[in-house]
Design a protein around this motif. Structure first.
Motif, PDB file in Angstrom:
ATOM      1  N   ALA A   1       7.985   6.071   8.591  1.00  0.00           N
ATOM      2  CA  ALA A   1       9.140   6.408   9.423  1.00  0.00           C
ATOM      3  C   ALA A   1       8.718   7.223  10.639  1.00  0.00           C
ATOM      4  O   ALA A   1       9.219   7.009  11.746  1.00  0.00           O
ATOM      5  N   TYR A   2       7.772   8.131  10.443  1.00  0.00           N
ATOM      6  CA  TYR A   2       7.294   8.931  11.567  1.00  0.00           C
ATOM      7  C   TYR A   2       6.570   8.057  12.595  1.00  0.00           C
ATOM      8  O   TYR A   2       6.750   8.237  13.794  1.00  0.00           O
ATOM      9  N   LEU A   3       5.760   7.117  12.121  1.00  0.00           N
ATOM     10  CA  LEU A   3       5.055   6.230  13.051  1.00  0.00           C
ATOM     11  C   LEU A   3       6.032   5.352  13.825  1.00  0.00           C
ATOM     12  O   LEU A   3       5.859   5.150  15.048  1.00  0.00           O
ATOM     13  N   ILE A   4       7.057   4.832  13.175  1.00  0.00           N
ATOM     14  CA  ILE A   4       8.073   4.043  13.861  1.00  0.00           C
ATOM     15  C   ILE A   4       8.783   4.887  14.913  1.00  0.00           C
ATOM     16  O   ILE A   4       8.975   4.453  16.058  1.00  0.00           O
ATOM     17  N   LYS A   5       9.132   6.106  14.550  1.00  0.00           N
ATOM     18  CA  LYS A   5       9.792   7.000  15.493  1.00  0.00           C
ATOM     19  C   LYS A   5       8.874   7.312  16.667  1.00  0.00           C
ATOM     20  O   LYS A   5       9.308   7.324  17.827  1.00  0.00           O
ATOM     21  N   TYR A   6       7.619   7.574  16.397  1.00  0.00           N
ATOM     22  CA  TYR A   6       6.670   7.960  17.444  1.00  0.00           C
ATOM     23  C   TYR A   6       6.429   6.815  18.430  1.00  0.00           C
ATOM     24  O   TYR A   6       6.422   7.018  19.634  1.00  0.00           O
ATOM     25  N   PHE A   7       6.217   5.606  17.911  1.00  0.00           N
ATOM     26  CA  PHE A   7       5.852   4.496  18.785  1.00  0.00           C
ATOM     27  C   PHE A   7       7.046   3.824  19.460  1.00  0.00           C
ATOM     28  O   PHE A   7       6.914   3.285  20.558  1.00  0.00           O
ATOM     29  N   PHE A   8       8.199   3.811  18.825  1.00  0.00           N
ATOM     30  CA  PHE A   8       9.314   3.042  19.358  1.00  0.00           C
ATOM     31  C   PHE A   8      10.446   3.880  19.928  1.00  0.00           C
ATOM     32  O   PHE A   8      11.288   3.369  20.637  1.00  0.00           O
ATOM     33  N   MET A   9      10.501   5.172  19.588  1.00  0.00           N
ATOM     34  CA  MET A   9      11.647   5.958  20.034  1.00  0.00           C
ATOM     35  C   MET A   9      11.261   7.148  20.905  1.00  0.00           C
ATOM     36  O   MET A   9      12.056   8.056  21.071  1.00  0.00           O
TER      37      MET A   9
ATOM     38  N   ILE B   1       5.567  11.165  -5.526  1.00  0.00           N
ATOM     39  CA  ILE B   1       5.101  11.877  -4.335  1.00  0.00           C
ATOM     40  C   ILE B   1       4.396  10.953  -3.352  1.00  0.00           C
ATOM     41  O   ILE B   1       4.709  10.940  -2.157  1.00  0.00           O
ATOM     42  N   TYR B   2       3.427  10.177  -3.805  1.00  0.00           N
ATOM     43  CA  TYR B   2       2.669   9.319  -2.886  1.00  0.00           C
ATOM     44  C   TYR B   2       3.527   8.225  -2.238  1.00  0.00           C
ATOM     45  O   TYR B   2       3.407   8.009  -1.031  1.00  0.00           O
ATOM     46  N   PRO B   3       4.390   7.534  -2.972  1.00  0.00           N
ATOM     47  CA  PRO B   3       5.251   6.561  -2.280  1.00  0.00           C
ATOM     48  C   PRO B   3       6.183   7.202  -1.253  1.00  0.00           C
ATOM     49  O   PRO B   3       6.389   6.660  -0.166  1.00  0.00           O
ATOM     50  N   LEU B   4       6.720   8.376  -1.565  1.00  0.00           N
ATOM     51  CA  LEU B   4       7.597   9.041  -0.608  1.00  0.00           C
ATOM     52  C   LEU B   4       6.830   9.515   0.621  1.00  0.00           C
ATOM     53  O   LEU B   4       7.346   9.464   1.744  1.00  0.00           O
ATOM     54  N   MET B   5       5.592   9.948   0.434  1.00  0.00           N
ATOM     55  CA  MET B   5       4.772  10.341   1.569  1.00  0.00           C
ATOM     56  C   MET B   5       4.462   9.128   2.450  1.00  0.00           C
ATOM     57  O   MET B   5       4.437   9.226   3.675  1.00  0.00           O
ATOM     58  N   ALA B   6       4.222   7.967   1.839  1.00  0.00           N
ATOM     59  CA  ALA B   6       3.955   6.753   2.605  1.00  0.00           C
ATOM     60  C   ALA B   6       5.196   6.345   3.404  1.00  0.00           C
ATOM     61  O   ALA B   6       5.086   5.960   4.579  1.00  0.00           O
ATOM     62  N   VAL B   7       6.362   6.432   2.804  1.00  0.00           N
ATOM     63  CA  VAL B   7       7.605   6.100   3.508  1.00  0.00           C
ATOM     64  C   VAL B   7       7.824   7.065   4.671  1.00  0.00           C
ATOM     65  O   VAL B   7       8.198   6.661   5.784  1.00  0.00           O
TER      66      VAL B   7
END
Length: 60
Positions: free
Chosen positions: A51-59, A41-47
């Motif tokens: 991914a959300y931060l990359i999407k938010y800042f770059f896309m 659960i915790y590793p998947l939440m980190a991924v």
């Protein structure tokens, strides 16, 4: 507004049917199986957060 109401009704009916079928025919989980799932659960939440931060800042 009518389309939204229709979609919501269909979703709730399908959710009700799926929950009742899973309760009836689903296999019982054991403590060992739950432990195996819990460690992911915790590793998947980190991924997902990364991914959300990359999407938010770059896309956006």
């Amino acid at each position: 507004m009518g389309n939204l109401l229709t979609i919501l009704v269909i979703l709730f009916i399908s959710l009700f049917v799926l929950v009742t079928l899973l309760e009836k025919f689903g296999k019982k989980t054991e403590e060992q199986d739950l432990g195996k799932l819990a460690r992911w659960i915790y590793p998947l939440m980190a991924v997902m957060l990364g991914a959300y931060l990359i999407k938010y800042f770059f896309m956006s």
